[in-house]
Design an enzyme around this catalytic site. Sequence first.
Site, PDB file in Angstrom:
ATOM      1  CB  SER A   1      -1.112  -0.085   1.114  1.00  0.00           C
ATOM      2  OG  SER A   1      -1.961  -1.116   1.063  1.00  0.00           O
TER       3      SER A   1
ATOM      4  CD  GLU B   1      -2.656  -9.977   3.359  1.00  0.00           C
ATOM      5  OE1 GLU B   1      -2.147  -9.859   2.236  1.00  0.00           O
ATOM      6  OE2 GLU B   1      -3.247  -9.129   3.876  1.00  0.00           O
TER       7      GLU B   1
HETATM    8  C1  LIG Z   1      -4.023  -2.240  11.107  1.00  0.00           C
HETATM    9  C2  LIG Z   1      -3.521  -2.454   9.415  1.00  0.00           C
HETATM   10  C3  LIG Z   1      -2.531  -2.964   8.617  1.00  0.00           C
HETATM   11  C4  LIG Z   1      -1.962  -3.082   7.686  1.00  0.00           C
HETATM   12  N1  LIG Z   1      -0.860  -3.311   7.055  1.00  0.00           N
HETATM   13  C5  LIG Z   1      -0.760  -3.322   6.053  1.00  0.00           C
HETATM   14  C6  LIG Z   1       1.459  -3.817   4.942  1.00  0.00           C
HETATM   15  O1  LIG Z   1       1.387  -4.956   6.131  1.00  0.00           O
HETATM   16  N2  LIG Z   1       1.149  -3.938   4.260  1.00  0.00           N
HETATM   17  C7  LIG Z   1       0.444  -2.767   3.107  1.00  0.00           C
HETATM   18  O2  LIG Z   1       0.881  -3.012   2.013  1.00  0.00           O
HETATM   19  N3  LIG Z   1      -1.052  -2.441   3.522  1.00  0.00           N
HETATM   20  C8  LIG Z   1      -1.428  -2.680   4.823  1.00  0.00           C
HETATM   21  N4  LIG Z   1      -2.476  -2.414   4.935  1.00  0.00           N
HETATM   22  C9  LIG Z   1      -3.337  -1.366   4.156  1.00  0.00           C
HETATM   23  C10 LIG Z   1      -4.332  -2.162   3.451  1.00  0.00           C
HETATM   24  O3  LIG Z   1      -4.365  -3.140   2.584  1.00  0.00           O
HETATM   25  C11 LIG Z   1      -5.331  -0.412   3.196  1.00  0.00           C
HETATM   26  O4  LIG Z   1      -5.747   0.435   4.404  1.00  0.00           O
HETATM   27  C12 LIG Z   1      -6.402  -1.223   2.082  1.00  0.00           C
HETATM   28  O5  LIG Z   1      -6.030  -2.318   0.995  1.00  0.00           O
HETATM   29  C13 LIG Z   1      -7.214  -0.286   1.829  1.00  0.00           C
HETATM   30  O6  LIG Z   1      -6.996   0.556   0.833  1.00  0.00           O
HETATM   31  P1  LIG Z   1      -6.894   2.192   1.597  1.00  0.00           P
HETATM   32  O7  LIG Z   1      -6.452   2.131   3.408  1.00  0.00           O
HETATM   33  O8  LIG Z   1      -5.919   2.975   0.702  1.00  0.00           O
HETATM   34  O9  LIG Z   1      -8.302   2.939   1.694  1.00  0.00           O
HETATM   35  P2  LIG Z   1      -9.054   3.188   0.095  1.00  0.00           P
HETATM   36  O10 LIG Z   1      -9.190   2.309  -1.159  1.00  0.00           O
HETATM   37  O11 LIG Z   1      -9.007   4.687  -0.120  1.00  0.00           O
HETATM   38  O12 LIG Z   1     -10.346   2.543   1.141  1.00  0.00           O
HETATM   39  C14 LIG Z   1     -11.535   4.049   1.746  1.00  0.00           C
HETATM   40  C15 LIG Z   1     -13.086   3.330   1.357  1.00  0.00           C
HETATM   41  O13 LIG Z   1     -13.420   3.391  -0.039  1.00  0.00           O
HETATM   42  C16 LIG Z   1     -13.721   1.768  -0.912  1.00  0.00           C
HETATM   43  N5  LIG Z   1     -13.540   1.974  -2.065  1.00  0.00           N
HETATM   44  C17 LIG Z   1     -12.852   1.483  -2.407  1.00  0.00           C
HETATM   45  N6  LIG Z   1     -12.767   1.436  -4.038  1.00  0.00           N
HETATM   46  C18 LIG Z   1     -13.686   0.783  -3.759  1.00  0.00           C
HETATM   47  C19 LIG Z   1     -14.445   0.449  -4.673  1.00  0.00           C
HETATM   48  N7  LIG Z   1     -13.989   0.459  -5.876  1.00  0.00           N
HETATM   49  N8  LIG Z   1     -16.057   0.007  -4.678  1.00  0.00           N
HETATM   50  C20 LIG Z   1     -16.238   0.012  -3.039  1.00  0.00           C
HETATM   51  N9  LIG Z   1     -15.496   0.707  -2.243  1.00  0.00           N
HETATM   52  C21 LIG Z   1     -14.566   1.105  -2.671  1.00  0.00           C
HETATM   53  C22 LIG Z   1     -12.700   1.298   0.600  1.00  0.00           C
HETATM   54  O14 LIG Z   1     -13.381  -0.096   0.906  1.00  0.00           O
HETATM   55  C23 LIG Z   1     -12.805   1.827   1.695  1.00  0.00           C
HETATM   56  O15 LIG Z   1     -14.020   2.060   2.740  1.00  0.00           O
HETATM   57  C24 LIG Z   1      -2.797  -1.982   6.251  1.00  0.00           C
HETATM   58  C25 LIG Z   1      -4.060  -1.369   6.812  1.00  0.00           C
HETATM   59  C26 LIG Z   1      -4.750  -1.328   8.034  1.00  0.00           C
HETATM   60  C27 LIG Z   1      -5.400  -1.107   8.389  1.00  0.00           C
END
Ligand SMILES: Cc1cc2nc3c(=O)[nH]c(=O)nc-3n(C[C@H](O)[C@H](O)[C@H](O)COP(=O)(O)OP(=O)(O)OC[C@H]3O[C@@H](n4cnc5c(N)ncnc54)[C@H](O)[C@@H]3O)c2cc1C
Lengths: 374, 396
Positions: B129, B244
Amino acid sequence: MDLSLTDDQKMIKETAASFVKKDSPVARARELRDSALGWDAAVYRQMGELGWLGLPLPEAAGGFGGTMVDAAILLEEFGKTLVPEPYLASVVLGGRALVHGATAAQQAELLGPMIEGERVISLAWAERGSRYDPEAIEARAERRGEGWAITGEKVWALGAHAADDLIVSARADAGISLFHVAKGARGLTVQTVKTMDGGRAGRVRLEGAEARLLGEPGAAGAALSRVLDDAAAAACAEGVGVATAVLWMTVEYLKTRKQFGVPIGVFQALQHRAVDMFVATELLKGTSILANARAGSDDVVERQRAVSAAKAQLSSGGFYVVAQGTQLHGGIGVTDEHDISLYFKRMRVLMALFGDEEHHVARYAALPSFTAGL
Amino acid sequence: MDLSFTPEEEAFRAEVRAFVASAMPPHLAEKAAVDGHFGMDEMMEWHRILYAKGWVAPHWPKELGGPGWSVAQRFIFTEELESAGAPILSPFGLAMVGPLLIQFGTKAQKERYLPKILSGEEVWCQGYSEPGSGSDLASLRTEARDEGDHFVVNGQKTWTTYAQYADWIFCLVRTNPSVKQQAGISFLLIDMKTEGVTVKPMLTSGHTPAFCDTFFDNVRVPKENVVGKVDQGWTMAKALLGHERTLIAAVGQSARAIQRVKHIAQATRCGDATLLDDPLFRAKVARLEIQLEAHRMANLRALAGAQLGHAPGPESSILKLRGSEILQQAYELAMDAMGQNALSWFNEPDVVPPDEHWVPSVFNYNRATTIYGGSNEIQKNIIAKLILGLPQVGKD
Ligand SMILES: Cc1cc2nc3c(=O)[nH]c(=O)nc-3n(C[C@H](O)[C@H](O)[C@H](O)COP(=O)(O)OP(=O)(O)OC[C@H]3O[C@@H](n4cnc5c(N)ncnc54)[C@H](O)[C@@H]3O)c2cc1C
C-alpha cells in the site's frame, strides 16, 4: 405541536456553534486528553460567564430555569468538535442530581458557584456490581454526630477526579439516599481514571467519609432515576453532534479521496452507505429531541419510553455512523492521528453510559405502554 | 460424507493442545489468558518455540521445513493455537513471502531466504500500500529505476505493519511506467538496513504501534532481489492475496473472543443474576456463535477443496468477509458485556478485571479487520465480478 426553537434557543445554538468552530476545534480535545485535568479550567469558567452552566437549572439556585432541551442544544454542538469540558458531568449529572434530590437551600448553596464556573460537581452513583441500576449499590451511610459517614467504593464517576463537590449515593437505614461529600473530606480518596475517549473519571473510595445528607433520607431512588434519564437524553444530544460531524467528514472524504482514477464517492456501494449514515443521523436527531423534551416530564412512562427509545437508537444508529465512517476512511480511519478515531471513541463511550442498548430495550419493553391497547 | 474428524485427527488435536499447554512460557500464557496484545518480541519468542518443534510453517512442503500435515491437520492446528490465545505469528515471512518464494523464487533465493524465515532470524514486512494506492493497488507509484546491475528505488509505502522490527520488506514497485498499470509492476525484496530506507511508526486507534510509513530515498537494490520476472509482479502478488485472505478466516480467534464474551458476561452481575443469564444478551451471543459456526463450515469446505488440490479461488473472499466481520462483532459484544467498564483505557491493573483490560484497545483496532487484506467492499466487488459474473460499469 411546534418543533421550532424559540429565539433564545436559536441564540444559544448560534453562540455555541460559533464557539465550537472558532474556539474549540478537535485539536483542542486531542491536546487536552493528555493533560492532567482533561479539560481547560479557563474554558469551563468562560462557559459559566456565557450562562451555559446554569441553563437547565432553576432560577432560584442561580440558574436560567431552562430545560434539558436547552442543554441538548449546547451538547449537540459540543459533540461536533468533542468539547472536553465537563458539561455532562458537572451540569447534567451533578447539577440535575441536586435539582431532583436536594432541598432548595442546598441547591442554592451548591449550584451557585458551579453555575459561575468556579466549582465542578460530580455524581458518584455507579459501583462495580451495579451495572446500570442505581439502586443495586452497597455503599453504606451511617449517622456520625451531626452528619454522616459513608463507606464504599464508586466507579466511573465522570469528572470526580477534579470535583469540588461530590454527590454520592449510599444506603442508609431509610433506604438509598444522596449525600454531599466535599473535596478533601476526611475518609475520601479519589483516583483519577482515564477513559477511552481521553476524558477522566474518578474511582471514589469512601472510608467512613465525612458527608452531609441531601434532601430526604431514603428518597434518592426516584432522584437518581430522573437524573440518569436526563443524562441519557443529554448523551443522545451529544451523540447527534458526533454522528453529524462523522457523517459530513466522511462525505467530504468520499468526494476527495481518489482510487481507480475517480473520487471513491462515485461508487454506488459507498453512496448507499453514506445515505444510510445520513438516515441514521436524521433518526437520531428525532429521537434525541423526543428524549430531551420528555426528560423533564413527571409522567414516568412517557419519560422512560422516550429516553429509552433514544438511547437504544444511539447504540444502533449512532454506532452504525461511526463504524461505517471509519470503514469508508480505509486505513487512515484506524490511526490515532486521524480525528475520526476520536469521534469513534466518544460515541462508544456515550453508548456505554447511562444504560446501553440492552438495558434500554429491556426497559422499553417492560413499560406498560408497550403492551397498552392489546 | 463425514463431517467428523477421524480418531487420528482427534488424537492430533489432543497432541497440539497438550503441546501448547506445556510449551507456552508463563509470561506468554499469562497474557494469553487475558487476550493481551503481544508485542513483536513475544510473537518472535513463540515463533522460535514452534520452530524448534518443527511446527512453525504448517503449510510449507516437508522438504523445505514444513511438518507434512494434511489440510485437516492444518485446520486443527490453527484452530487450537488461536483458541488457546497463543500469539499470532507475523504472517509476512511464513505465510506471504515464504510461499511466494517457494512457488516463484529461484533456487538461490530459496536457499538464501527460506531458512531464516523459518528460524525467525529474519523478520519480514509487506510493502504494497501507498498513500495514493490502497484498494487501487495497481496504481502504485514507488519506482525502481533500472541502473544496470541494480535498481534505485524511490517512493513511499504506508500502513506497513511492524516495519520498525523488520529486517526485510517485500515490495511491489513500478519498473515500467509506460505500459498498462498491471504490466509494469515487479516484486522486489529490499533489505531494511539499506541506506535510504526510513521507517516512521504510527499509532493505531487501539494505541498500539502496529504500522508505519516506510520511505525509500534512492535505495540501491541488487537485481537478484527481483522475484519472478521483471514487470510480472502483479500476477504473483494476486496469488498471494488469496493466501492472505484464507488466513483472515480467524475461526479460532473469533471462537476465543466469543468465549471471552461469555466469561465477562458470567462475571457481571445484572439484577439478581449474571449478564449471561439475561435472555436478551444471551440471544445476542448465541446469534453470533451461530454465524461463526456457519463461517467455520465455509472455511472447512474451502479446505476440503484445497485438499483436492484446488488453489484458493475467489471463494477465499467469503472467508475474509465473514471472518473479519465476526471478529469485529465479537469484540463489540465484549464491550457490551463490560457495561461501563467499556470506558476503560489502559488503566491501572485493578480498575477493571484483568480479562477486560485489553478489550477496548482491541475493539478499536479491530475496525481494521474489514479494511486490511483488501477491504470488504473490494471483496464484494471480487465476488460480484468473478463468482456471480455480474456486468461491470464501462465494460461489455
Ligand atoms: C491495520 C492495518 C494494517 C495494514 N498492514 C499493511 C501492510 O503490512 N502492508 C501493506 O501493504 N498494507 C497494509 N495495510 C493497508 C491495507 O491493505 C489498505 O488499508 C487497504 O487496502 C485499503 O486501502 P486504503 O486504506 O488506501 O483505503 P481506500 O482504498 O482509499 O478505501 C477507502 C474506502 O473506499 C472503499 N473503496 C475503495 N474502492 C472501492 C470500490 N471500487 N468499490 C467500493 N468501495 C471501494 C474501501 O473499501 C474503503 O472503505 C494495512 C491496513 C491496516 C488498516
